[in-house]
Design an enzyme around this catalytic site. Structure first.
Site, PDB file in Angstrom:
ATOM      1  CE1 TYR A  29      54.409  34.754  62.338  1.00 37.37           C
ATOM      2  CE2 TYR A  29      52.087  35.312  62.365  1.00 37.37           C
ATOM      3  CZ  TYR A  29      53.225  34.926  63.031  1.00 37.37           C
ATOM      4  OH  TYR A  29      53.182  34.715  64.382  1.00 37.37           O
ATOM      5  CE  LYS A  32      70.644  33.134  64.975  1.00 35.05           C
ATOM      6  NZ  LYS A  32      71.246  33.090  66.313  1.00 35.05           N
ATOM      7  CG  ASP A  78      70.748  34.357  69.524  1.00 34.63           C
ATOM      8  OD1 ASP A  78      70.840  35.510  69.059  1.00 34.63           O
ATOM      9  OD2 ASP A  78      71.658  33.512  69.388  1.00 34.63           O
ATOM     10  CG  ASP A 108      53.851  35.682  67.431  1.00 31.17           C
ATOM     11  OD1 ASP A 108      52.932  36.210  68.070  1.00 31.17           O
ATOM     12  OD2 ASP A 108      53.964  34.449  67.294  1.00 31.17           O
ATOM     13  CG  ASP A 146      53.324  35.899  73.424  1.00 29.86           C
ATOM     14  OD1 ASP A 146      52.670  36.826  72.904  1.00 29.86           O
ATOM     15  OD2 ASP A 146      52.886  34.740  73.544  1.00 29.86           O
TER      16      ASP A 146
HETATM   17  C1  IPM Z   1      49.475  37.522  67.847  1.00 28.98           C
HETATM   18  C2  IPM Z   1      48.996  36.110  67.684  1.00 28.98           C
HETATM   19  C3  IPM Z   1      48.764  35.847  66.201  1.00 28.98           C
HETATM   20  C4  IPM Z   1      50.096  35.998  65.495  1.00 28.98           C
HETATM   21  C5  IPM Z   1      48.105  34.491  65.875  1.00 28.98           C
HETATM   22  C6  IPM Z   1      46.841  34.266  66.638  1.00 28.98           C
HETATM   23  C7  IPM Z   1      47.859  34.362  64.393  1.00 28.98           C
HETATM   24  O1  IPM Z   1      49.891  35.216  68.257  1.00 28.98           O
HETATM   25  O2  IPM Z   1      48.764  38.448  67.416  1.00 28.98           O
HETATM   26  O3  IPM Z   1      50.535  37.721  68.439  1.00 28.98           O
HETATM   27  O4  IPM Z   1      50.886  35.046  65.449  1.00 28.98           O
HETATM   28  O5  IPM Z   1      50.355  37.087  64.989  1.00 28.98           O
HETATM   29 MG    MG Z   2      51.433  36.148  69.409  1.00 28.98          MG
END
Ligand code: IPM
Ligand code: MG
Length: 363
Positions: free
Chosen positions: A143, A194, A226, A250, A254
């Site tokens: 990042y 990884k 993975d 990240d 999710d």
């Molecule tokens: C998160 C989001 C952010 C990230 C984006 C919006 C920059 O996806 O906080 O998970 O990738 O960290």
């Molecule tokens: Mg995110």
């Protein structure tokens, strides 16, 4: 005299303002219930700030965040700003806040509330009782690595590149956070990398193993990313603390959020600097913005984490979690977690229900 705290609220874009409005109501109830004084300042961030000032993270916003005891953020981004220069995109504000405030440790708990076991797309016995924590490195890795960009060579051929880089210190300090929180949980850390392909994450593994020498009471395991993505849907209850890099964290957080029923349920705390920032892990969901559909619970639960980690009032977090559990037991559901036989409510009505529960809770 009651304790005083300064809180900066950054509603942002899309559903951000709707969910932070409900979270702010929860803060007010906690303020009066626990006899505190909360001074809140609300400032623009992301696309909203870009529209108002030409910058996604104006100086006033950053300064307010730096001076506050804690920051509550809604969400940033939207299709409107997808074609502007990278340096001006709403997402830059979030990354700028994280790095300027030194928030290198991102805690993302994925906990399945009993009442929501059937809201998950996975079978009940896979997620029932699940309680895991993703510890995501937040200010390094791909990042932030340099060089980065898109360039064109002399023959007009284009090339895009980013750099995955971690220093020993960056890995050690996030590993320390993961081992420390694991000590207060089930004492198990699974570090995700990884290492079979990427030197940088092979190095990550090496430093995690070295750091672990001071934590003999905590079990350490390693897993390729993975495999982890697969194990999270196969048998998520094998995990206690998942320690990982910025980008893997990240993605995996999710994925972990869907185990709990909805991405609208996952709060987060970003720590490491002199204060902390709290935000739902979901984005700005522009498609449902302004419709009173968004689930405010992730942001409300983030308020609980704020009281626990930045204000040192752990009891408030328990009150918030209990209130959320209670409204879910009563059958209130926003559309993302709606199932047959339950009562569908909008963002505000969900806020009303949590506020009502909190007001009547004993503390
Ligand atoms: C998160 C989001 C952010 C990230 C984006 C919006 C920059 O996806 O906080 O998970 O990738 O960290
Ligand atoms: Mg995110």
């Amino acid at each position: 005299m009651s304790q005083q705290f300064n809180i900066t609220i950054l509603p942002g874009d899309g559903i951000g303002p709707e969910v932070t409005a409900q979270a702010e109501r929860v803060m007010k109830v906690l303020e009066s219930k626990l006899d505190l004084k909360l001074k809140t300042s609300e400032l623009p961030v992301g696309g909203a700030a870009y529209e108002a000032t030409g910058k996604p993270l104006p100086d006033d916003t950053l300064n307010s965040a730096k001076e506050a005891d804690a920051v509550l953020l809604g969400a940033v981004g939207g299709p409107k700003w997808e074609s502007i220069d990278f340096s001006l995109r709403p997402e830059r504000a979030l990354l700028g806040l994280r790095s300027s405030l030194g928030l290198y440790a991102n805690l993302r708990p994925a906990k399945v509330f009993d009442a929501l076991v059937d809201a998950s797309t996975l079978k009940r016995d896979v997620v029932d009782g699940l309680d895991l924590l993703v510890v995501r490195e937040l200010t390094g890795g791909i990042y932030f690595g340099q060089p980065r960009g898109v360039e064109t060579d002399a023959d007009g051929r284009r090339r895009g590149f980013n750099t995955l880089v971690y220093t020993e210190d960056e890995i050690r300090r996030i590993a320390v956070i993961a081992f420390d929180v694991a000590r207060k949980r089930n004492k198990k850390v699974c570090s995700i990398d990884k290492a079979n392909v990427l030197e940088c994450t092979g190095f990550w593994r090496e430093v995690v193993i070295e750091t672990h020498k001071d934590y003999a009471d905590v079990e350490l395991e390693h897993m390729y990313v993975d495999n982890c993505a697969m194990q999270l849907v196969r048998n998520p209850k094998q995990f206690d603390v998942i320690l990982t890099t910025n980008m893997f964290g990240d993605i995996l957080s999710d994925e972990a959020s869907m185990l709990t029923g909805s991405i609208g349920m996952l709060p987060s705390a970003s720590l490491g600097g002199k204060n902390g920032m709290y935000e739902p892990i979901h984005g700005s969901a522009p498609d449902i913005a302004g419709k009173d559909w968004a689930n405010p619970l992730a942001t409300i639960l983030s308020v609980g984490m704020m009281f626990k980690y930045s204000l040192g009032i752990e009891k408030a977090n328990t009150l918030v979690e209990n209130a959320v559990e209670a409204v879910l037991k009563l059958g209130y559901r926003t559309r993302d977690i709606m199932s047959e036989g339950q009562t569908e409510v909008g963002t505000q009505a969900m806020g009303d229900a949590v506020v009502k529960e909190l007001e009547s809770a004993e503390c």
